[in-house]
Design a protein around this motif. Structure first.
Motif, PDB file in Angstrom:
ATOM      1  N   ASP A   1       0.927  -1.203   0.249  1.00 54.38           N
ATOM      2  CA  ASP A   1       0.030   0.075   0.209  1.00 54.38           C
ATOM      3  C   ASP A   1       0.726   1.225   0.049  1.00 54.38           C
ATOM      4  N   SER A   2       2.068   1.077  -0.523  1.00 56.26           N
ATOM      5  CA  SER A   2       2.828   2.296  -0.747  1.00 56.26           C
ATOM      6  C   SER A   2       2.487   2.797  -2.132  1.00 56.26           C
ATOM      7  N   SER A   3       2.374   4.263  -2.161  1.00 58.47           N
ATOM      8  CA  SER A   3       1.944   4.901  -3.168  1.00 58.47           C
ATOM      9  C   SER A   3       3.068   5.285  -4.172  1.00 58.47           C
ATOM     10  N   ILE A   4       2.731   5.264  -5.426  1.00 55.73           N
ATOM     11  CA  ILE A   4       3.565   5.221  -6.676  1.00 55.73           C
ATOM     12  C   ILE A   4       2.936   6.404  -7.494  1.00 55.73           C
ATOM     13  N   PRO A   5       3.783   7.667  -7.770  1.00 58.07           N
ATOM     14  CA  PRO A   5       2.957   8.681  -8.647  1.00 58.07           C
ATOM     15  C   PRO A   5       3.438   8.078 -10.113  1.00 58.07           C
ATOM     16  N   VAL A   6       2.328   7.535 -10.537  1.00 56.94           N
ATOM     17  CA  VAL A   6       2.794   6.880 -12.027  1.00 56.94           C
ATOM     18  C   VAL A   6       2.747   8.078 -13.073  1.00 56.94           C
ATOM     19  N   ALA A   7       1.822   8.884 -12.901  1.00 54.73           N
ATOM     20  CA  ALA A   7       1.943   9.941 -14.148  1.00 54.73           C
ATOM     21  C   ALA A   7       1.191  11.330 -13.251  1.00 54.73           C
ATOM     22  N   CYS A   8       1.795  12.487 -14.010  1.00 54.35           N
ATOM     23  CA  CYS A   8       1.667  13.800 -13.478  1.00 54.35           C
ATOM     24  C   CYS A   8       1.240  14.731 -14.512  1.00 54.35           C
ATOM     25  N   ALA A   9       0.358  15.918 -14.408  1.00 54.47           N
ATOM     26  CA  ALA A   9       0.235  16.783 -15.357  1.00 54.47           C
ATOM     27  C   ALA A   9      -0.187  18.244 -14.586  1.00 54.47           C
ATOM     28  N   ILE A  10       0.156  19.258 -15.246  1.00 55.44           N
ATOM     29  CA  ILE A  10      -0.074  20.525 -14.868  1.00 55.44           C
ATOM     30  C   ILE A  10      -0.990  21.121 -15.837  1.00 55.44           C
ATOM     31  N   VAL A  11      -2.062  21.690 -15.413  1.00 55.49           N
ATOM     32  CA  VAL A  11      -3.315  22.406 -16.485  1.00 55.49           C
ATOM     33  C   VAL A  11      -3.836  23.703 -16.041  1.00 55.49           C
ATOM     34  N   GLU A  12      -4.252  24.410 -16.807  1.00 57.91           N
ATOM     35  CA  GLU A  12      -4.463  25.608 -16.415  1.00 57.91           C
ATOM     36  C   GLU A  12      -5.689  25.638 -15.391  1.00 57.91           C
ATOM     37  N   ALA A  13      -6.668  24.762 -15.524  1.00 61.39           N
ATOM     38  CA  ALA A  13      -7.999  24.786 -14.889  1.00 61.39           C
ATOM     39  C   ALA A  13      -8.406  23.288 -14.429  1.00 61.39           C
ATOM     40  N   ASP A  14      -9.347  23.266 -13.369  1.00 63.14           N
ATOM     41  CA  ASP A  14      -9.976  22.315 -13.187  1.00 63.14           C
ATOM     42  C   ASP A  14     -11.320  21.860 -14.195  1.00 63.14           C
ATOM     43  N   THR A  15     -11.145  21.597 -15.220  1.00 63.65           N
ATOM     44  CA  THR A  15     -12.241  21.555 -16.357  1.00 63.65           C
ATOM     45  C   THR A  15     -12.393  20.108 -16.857  1.00 63.65           C
ATOM     46  N   LYS A  16     -13.657  19.923 -17.311  1.00 62.17           N
ATOM     47  CA  LYS A  16     -13.865  18.664 -17.962  1.00 62.17           C
ATOM     48  C   LYS A  16     -12.553  18.349 -19.022  1.00 62.17           C
ATOM     49  N   GLU A  17     -12.563  19.369 -20.033  1.00 62.10           N
ATOM     50  CA  GLU A  17     -11.721  19.372 -21.056  1.00 62.10           C
ATOM     51  C   GLU A  17     -10.021  19.024 -20.578  1.00 62.10           C
ATOM     52  N   SER A  18      -9.866  19.694 -19.235  1.00 59.52           N
ATOM     53  CA  SER A  18      -8.587  19.365 -18.911  1.00 59.52           C
ATOM     54  C   SER A  18      -8.109  17.894 -18.375  1.00 59.52           C
ATOM     55  N   TRP A  19      -9.384  17.559 -17.793  1.00 53.85           N
ATOM     56  CA  TRP A  19      -9.437  16.118 -17.206  1.00 53.85           C
ATOM     57  C   TRP A  19      -9.391  15.038 -18.418  1.00 53.85           C
ATOM     58  N   LEU A  20      -9.945  15.519 -19.575  1.00 55.52           N
ATOM     59  CA  LEU A  20      -9.975  14.553 -20.608  1.00 55.52           C
ATOM     60  C   LEU A  20      -8.709  14.469 -21.190  1.00 55.52           C
ATOM     61  N   TRP A  21      -8.210  15.636 -21.375  1.00 55.76           N
ATOM     62  CA  TRP A  21      -6.777  15.600 -21.899  1.00 55.76           C
ATOM     63  C   TRP A  21      -5.625  15.014 -21.064  1.00 55.76           C
ATOM     64  N   PHE A  22      -5.850  14.887 -19.747  1.00 58.08           N
ATOM     65  CA  PHE A  22      -5.109  14.040 -18.906  1.00 58.08           C
ATOM     66  C   PHE A  22      -5.273  12.526 -18.968  1.00 58.08           C
ATOM     67  N   LEU A  23      -6.444  12.361 -19.075  1.00 60.77           N
ATOM     68  CA  LEU A  23      -6.975  10.747 -19.111  1.00 60.77           C
ATOM     69  C   LEU A  23      -6.320  10.073 -20.260  1.00 60.77           C
ATOM     70  N   ARG A  24      -6.607  10.980 -21.660  1.00 64.23           N
ATOM     71  CA  ARG A  24      -6.459  10.381 -22.785  1.00 64.23           C
ATOM     72  C   ARG A  24      -4.636  10.175 -22.726  1.00 64.23           C
ATOM     73  N   ASN A  25      -3.883  11.012 -22.384  1.00 62.42           N
ATOM     74  CA  ASN A  25      -2.611  10.891 -21.973  1.00 62.42           C
ATOM     75  C   ASN A  25      -2.082   9.554 -21.299  1.00 62.42           C
TER      76      ASN A  25
END
Length: 818
Positions: free
Chosen positions: A381-405
């Motif tokens: 149960d030790s955490s591993i940051p698999v992926a990170c992203a920095i986006v401009e705002a907490d929007t649906k478009e930003s989350w979808l861009w992150f999930l597709r990557n």
């Protein structure tokens, strides 16, 4: 704080002028050569800097000796001050001749661009802070700019009244006196020399340098003309906006400490004699960060370069940069989104449970933004940051861009389960990803984080005891117990809401009587928006609140196929505070976020790998530490089970496959354990088939958690089978060793250079979006600071300027983060 005149005739900020010079309006000399546009303009040599020139002395005649008329009082005019920027030399070595070059006696040309600003009538009355605010407004700088450096240049010569008039080019050969403005004393000394004097010829100019000013004209191109500049909050007692008197070394030692905690610590330990406000500590910490990691502005250019350098040294990672073009500047781009997944983390996830927990946290630096993270959990149960992203705002478009990557970067042999917060933007983005026909994952599920849903529950039913019962309901694995807790929760929430409604109505009636308000006008609090669901239906009990939320999304008992692997979200609820890699990084500049996470991962993997190898070499340890503790507890519980009854399911015995069923009787209930063996074909035909053994139980735990329960352990002890036979491989020691096995190759620190060798081909310069600027967080402002802000905003309104962005813009992060 500042009383400035307009900077342009049209009421707008002046555009940067070509490298040419401006003349003081009080000078009497006329231009010899007209000002030309472009870099190689050849203006009058007397316009190379602000100047004052003396008049030629009158002839000494009898008429001159006659009675003179009273001298008319001259009207003082504001000083037109040329401000140069963009010299490539180090600030301390910049000289006046580096800004203005004397080419001949006819003209001078400027080596650096400049703009001209209007100083107040009496600049000597300005403090250094006033001058810095003047520069901020002149260049439209970030309100929290802390790397601004200012230097003044002055040349002057006093002549005798009876000397012959000097030619216009004479002053060009007079040396420049320079002075760096490090305190009020230096600026005051320079400003006093600007006062008009008889028989004194002067030329003067300023030179400024900061990370943002060097791209002054580029930064303003993507910004609309109606964009309002943020106001700078000046704290009481501030002597300079670009330096700090607090040099405490611990400002960066613990990034999780808040400004209030640091201020209290400094006061308690007696590091400073006077009381230190959290706002002062916040700014001191920002200065310390920029000193160690580079400025927040430059980090937008450094971060993509660093990611490309890390990917070059560590093949197998994934990086995606989303930016926008700057019109007319092909070498500059506005950084919008940035995604990265290090190769070692992607490799580690392949031996972890196929569950990714998605979290987002607002940045608390000088620019708005959100850090998005996909976190996995190993066997311990030790955490591993698999992926990170920095986006401009907490929007649906930003989350979808992150999930597709994330889908493009992550490869796993099993079906992926995404656990995320309960908020509309993220839910819609996940649904769009999973319903897409271009989906790369063979199969993926989505579940909701229990902790985040519990916060939403508390917003409706503000009682912590009810929240604890709701969490108990979410984690319940038996459906008959699930129904029992649900019914009890309905009764308690119904009673709570009835009491709240009755109490609220009584209070409203009392207030209406006290204020002589008709009773009909007293509103029922349960009719307020926070007591209705998404369809505006009134919520009176738990079932009204939960009925639109599918059970498989939030409850363990209804988790189909055990997609969660028992992960409810508690382990990653505070990942940005407790995780050894991610804690405290949201306050750092962008490039520092990348650099700090990478360096922490190097140390994190080394320590975890050493611990896993040590456990692997210990014959007394069969499972990872936490799994071993859980198995020992279940083993003790299994010893209390008895009355085993075994029978064979003959209908399912096909081709050597065996299905055995056992009845296990405990103290309170009876359960059925089903042990099954089946042949499975390998993907590689040369390897043949393998026998896969699985165990199920009517208590539901083996199906949901993918590891044996106490009933299965009791059967294994009875028939002499190892419990590891029915344990998911993700919980085994070999998987743990493979998880932390990858090694990192460290990157080169010359990514901050202007043009490293491996970046010279088609690498743009990334800049931030000025519309995302943040000022001093409002929760750090004291009463007097707030008063200053209100006064500045009121003066702006009186001047007719519509203020769209407040100078103390609130960060979307909580007050607990600095």
């Amino acid at each position: 704080m500042e009383t400035l005149a307009e900077l342009g005739s049209d009421g707008r900020y002046p555009a940067p002028t070509s490298p040419t010079a401006m003349e003081d309006p009080r000078a009497n000399a006329a231009a010899v050569v007209p000002t030309l546009a472009g870099t190689d303009a050849l203006p009058d040599q007397d316009t190379a800097a602000g100047a004052r020139k003396r008049k030629a002395p009158a002839p000494a005649t009898a008429t001159a000796k006659a009675a003179r008329k009273p001298r008319e009082r001259q009207v003082e005019e504001p000083i037109q001050m040329p401000v140069y920027y963009g010299c490539r030399k180090e600030f301390f070595s910049v000289d006046g001749d580096d800004l203005v070059e004397d080419c001949s006696y006819l003209y001078a040309k400027n080596k650096c661009a400049h703009i001209v600003g209007e100083l107040p009538l009496q600049p000597q009355s300005m403090s250094l802070v006033d001058l810095q605010l003047w520069i901020f407004k002149l260049f439209r700088l970030h309100p929290e700019t802390q790397d601004l450096k200012i230097k003044g240049f002055l040349k002057q010569r006093t002549t005798d009244l009876y000397d012959e008039e000097e030619p216009d080019w004479y002053m060009e050969y007079w040396p420049w006196d320079s002075s760096g403005f490090y305190s009020d004393k230096y600026w005051s000394s320079f400003a006093k020399k600007l006062k008009r004097k008889r028989n004194v010829t002067q030329k003067f100019m300023l030179y400024v340098q900061s990370s943002e000013i060097k791209h002054y004209e580029i930064l303003l191109k993507p910004v609309n003309d109606d964009h309002s500049q943020l106001l700078t909050v000046v704290l009481p007692g501030t002597e300079s906006l670009t330096s700090s008197q607090f040099g405490f070394r611990g400002l960066l030692n613990d990034l999780t400490m808040t400004a209030k905690e640091i201020a209290a610590y400094l006061t308690l330990t007696g590091h400073y004699d006077k009381q230190i406000s959290p706002a002062e500590v916040w700014r001191a910490r920002q200065i310390a960060m920029e000193r160690d990691y580079g400025t927040f502005y430059d980090s937008h250019n450094f971060a993509p370069r660093l990611l490309k350098e890390i990917a070059r040294k560590n093949p197998g990672g994934f990086v995606d940069i989303k930016d926008a073009e700057v019109a007319g500047c092909k070498d500059f781009r506005v950084l919008q989104h940035m995604f990265w997944a290090f190769a070692q983390c992607l490799q580690a996830f392949r031996t972890c449970r196929p569950v990714l927990c998605i979290k987002g946290k607002a940045l608390c630096g000088k620019y708005q933004g959100v850090l998005l993270t996909a976190v996995a959990l190993d066997a311990n149960d030790s955490s591993i940051p698999v992926a990170c992203a920095i986006v401009e705002a907490d929007t649906k478009e930003s989350w979808l861009w992150f999930l597709r990557n994330l889908e493009r970067a992550v490869v796993h042999q099993s079906h992926i389960c995404i656990i995320h917060d309960y908020k509309r933007e993220l839910i819609d983005a996940v649904e769009d990803l999973l319903s897409s026909r271009q989906r790369l994952w063979r199969r993926a599920e989505s579940r909701w984080c229990m902790e985040d849903l519990a916060e939403n529950f508390f917003a409706y039913f503000g009682d912590q005891n009810l929240v604890m019962m709701f969490k108990k309901l979410c984690q319940q694995n038996r459906r008959h117990k699930f129904s029992k807790i649900w019914k009890e929760l309905d009764e308690l929430t119904s009673k709570y809401m009835a009491e709240k409604e009755h109490g609220g109505s009584a209070k409203m009636q009392q207030e209406s009587v006290e204020h002589d308000v008709p009773e009909l006008e007293a509103e029922n609090p349960c009719n307020q928006p926070d007591h209705v669901d998404e369809n505006n239906r009134k919520i009176t009990k738990f079932s009204d609140w939960i009925h639109l939320k599918p059970k498989e999304k939030w409850s363990l008992a209804y988790d189909s196929d055990g997609a969660r692997y028992g992960i409810m979200g508690s382990d990653i609820a505070d990942v940005y505070k407790n995780d050894p890699v991610l804690k405290g990084i949201t306050c750092l500049p962008l490039s520092a976020i990348v650099e700090v996470t990478f360096l922490r991962l190097v140390e994190y993997f080394e320590n975890a790998s050493a611990a896993a190898n040590k456990a692997m070499g210990n014959p007394s340890i069969s499972f990872p530490e936490l799994v071993q503790v859980d198995m020992n507890s279940k083993m003790q519980k299994a010893e209390m089970h008895n009355h085993f009854q075994k029978y064979t399911d003959d209908e399912n015995v096909v081709g050597g496959e065996e299905n055995w069923k056992f009845t296990v009787k405990g103290r309170k209930r009876e359960v059925t354990v089903h042990l099954k063996s089946e042949n499975t074909l390998s993907m590689n035909r040369s390897e043949g088939s393998t026998i896969q053994k699985t165990a199920t139980c009517t208590c539901n735990k083996p199906q949901l958690l993918h590891k044996p329960c106490s009933h299965v352990i009791a059967i294994c002890c009875e028939v002499g089978v190892s419990t590891a036979t029915y344990m998911s491989p993700y919980y085994c020691l070999p998987s743990l060793v493979c998880t932390w096995k990858p090694k990192f190759n460290k990157f080169s620190h010359d990514y901050r250079d202007v043009a490293p060798v491996y970046f010279r081909d088609n690498i743009p310069t990334w800049i931030p979006d000025k519309r995302l600027e943040c000022g001093l967080p409002v929760y750090l402002s004291s009463d007097c600071v707030q008063t200053v802000v209100e006064e500045e905003q009121q003066s702006s309104i009186e001047d007719g300027s519509a203020v769209q962005n407040q100078g103390t813009k609130t960060h979307s992060e909580e007050a607990s983060q600095i």
